[in-house]
Scaffold this motif. Structure first.
Motif, short mmCIF file in Angstrom:
data_model
loop_
_atom_site.label_atom_id
_atom_site.label_comp_id
_atom_site.label_asym_id
_atom_site.label_seq_id
_atom_site.Cartn_x
_atom_site.Cartn_y
_atom_site.Cartn_z
N THR A 6 1.24 -1.10 -0.11
CA THR A 6 -0.33 -0.56 0.56
C THR A 6 0.55 1.32 0.11
O THR A 6 1.89 1.12 0.94
CB THR A 6 -0.69 -0.06 0.98
OG1 THR A 6 -1.26 -1.10 1.37
CG2 THR A 6 -1.91 1.55 0.78
N SER A 8 1.59 5.43 0.50
CA SER A 8 1.18 5.73 1.27
C SER A 8 1.64 7.25 1.13
O SER A 8 1.89 7.54 0.50
CB SER A 8 1.72 6.04 2.89
OG SER A 8 3.21 6.11 3.17
N TRP A 9 0.71 8.11 1.51
CA TRP A 9 1.15 9.61 0.62
C TRP A 9 1.16 10.97 2.47
O TRP A 9 0.68 10.58 2.85
CB TRP A 9 -0.35 10.22 0.04
CG TRP A 9 -0.40 9.65 -1.39
CD1 TRP A 9 -0.90 8.54 -0.95
CD2 TRP A 9 0.25 10.16 -2.74
NE1 TRP A 9 -0.62 7.61 -2.63
CE2 TRP A 9 -0.29 8.52 -3.38
CE3 TRP A 9 0.61 10.77 -3.42
CZ2 TRP A 9 0.11 9.18 -4.98
CZ3 TRP A 9 1.31 10.71 -4.45
CH2 TRP A 9 0.47 10.19 -5.40
N THR A 10 1.56 11.66 2.08
CA THR A 10 2.11 12.73 2.52
C THR A 10 2.36 14.43 1.59
O THR A 10 2.13 14.24 1.02
CB THR A 10 3.49 12.60 4.10
OG1 THR A 10 4.53 12.79 2.66
CG2 THR A 10 3.15 11.46 4.78
N ARG A 18 0.54 13.20 7.19
CA ARG A 18 0.12 11.71 6.57
C ARG A 18 -0.99 12.30 6.34
O ARG A 18 -2.76 12.29 7.13
CB ARG A 18 0.58 10.58 6.55
CG ARG A 18 -0.39 9.49 6.66
CD ARG A 18 0.75 8.22 7.03
NE ARG A 18 0.20 7.32 6.03
CZ ARG A 18 0.92 5.70 6.54
NH1 ARG A 18 1.34 5.61 7.19
NH2 ARG A 18 0.84 5.15 6.05
N SER A 20 -5.42 10.45 4.08
CA SER A 20 -5.04 9.39 3.30
C SER A 20 -7.01 9.60 2.99
O SER A 20 -6.87 10.54 2.76
CB SER A 20 -5.98 8.66 4.85
OG SER A 20 -7.52 9.19 5.42
N SER A 43 4.65 10.24 -2.64
CA SER A 43 3.70 8.87 -1.92
C SER A 43 5.31 8.25 -1.49
O SER A 43 6.41 8.77 -1.87
CB SER A 43 3.93 8.62 -3.18
OG SER A 43 4.46 7.65 -3.40
N SER A 44 4.87 7.26 -0.95
CA SER A 44 6.04 6.39 -0.05
C SER A 44 7.07 5.29 -1.36
O SER A 44 8.04 5.31 -1.12
CB SER A 44 5.47 4.99 1.03
OG SER A 44 3.98 4.60 0.36
#
Length: 129
Positions: A6, A8-10, A18, A20, A43-44
């Motif tokens: 998955t 992840s976004w910050t 961070r 969602s 994004s990660s």
């Protein structure tokens, strides 16, 4: 066995936040309300998502990596242009309306990208690569 990673976004800021799919719209709306009209999400996996608005319309761009021209959301056949896209470096841009989308649509697109990693199937976009 298949393992799904998955992404992840910050919010890519001095103090990263961070986000969602459930929180990103609220965070972006608060930033607009405080006069912060340009937001970059990281994004990660190394991708970037740009949101630049004049409070009515927004430029939404998804870039795969640094230096990628990316792809951006569009409104085909929209006429005219809009001003007031204030960048963090003090620059104020004007974009053709066909190269932007209404803010409500921009937030829907960003929620979907943050949640799934890809554009919604019905998203109209131009690949700039």
């Amino acid at each position: 066995m298949t393992v799904t990673v998955t992404e992840s976004w910050t919010i890519d800021d001095d103090e990263p936040v961070r986000v969602s799919p459930e929180t990103v719209s609220g965070v972006l709306r608060r930033r607009i309300d405080s006069g912060r009209l340009e937001t970059w999400l990281a994004s990660s996996s190394g991708r970037s998502l740009a949101f630049v608005t004049n409070s009515e319309r927004a430029m939404v761009m998804l870039l795969e990596e640094a230096g990628d021209p990316g792809e951006h959301a569009v409104t085909p056949q929209a006429e005219g242009s809009s001003e007031g896209f204030a960048l963090s470096n003090g620059q104020h841009d004007e974009y053709p309306d066909e190269d932007t989308v209404p803010v409500r649509e921009a937030l829907r697109l960003i929620e979907h990208i943050v949640g799934t990693g890809s554009w919604p199937l019905d998203a109209r976009r131009v690949v700039d690569r």
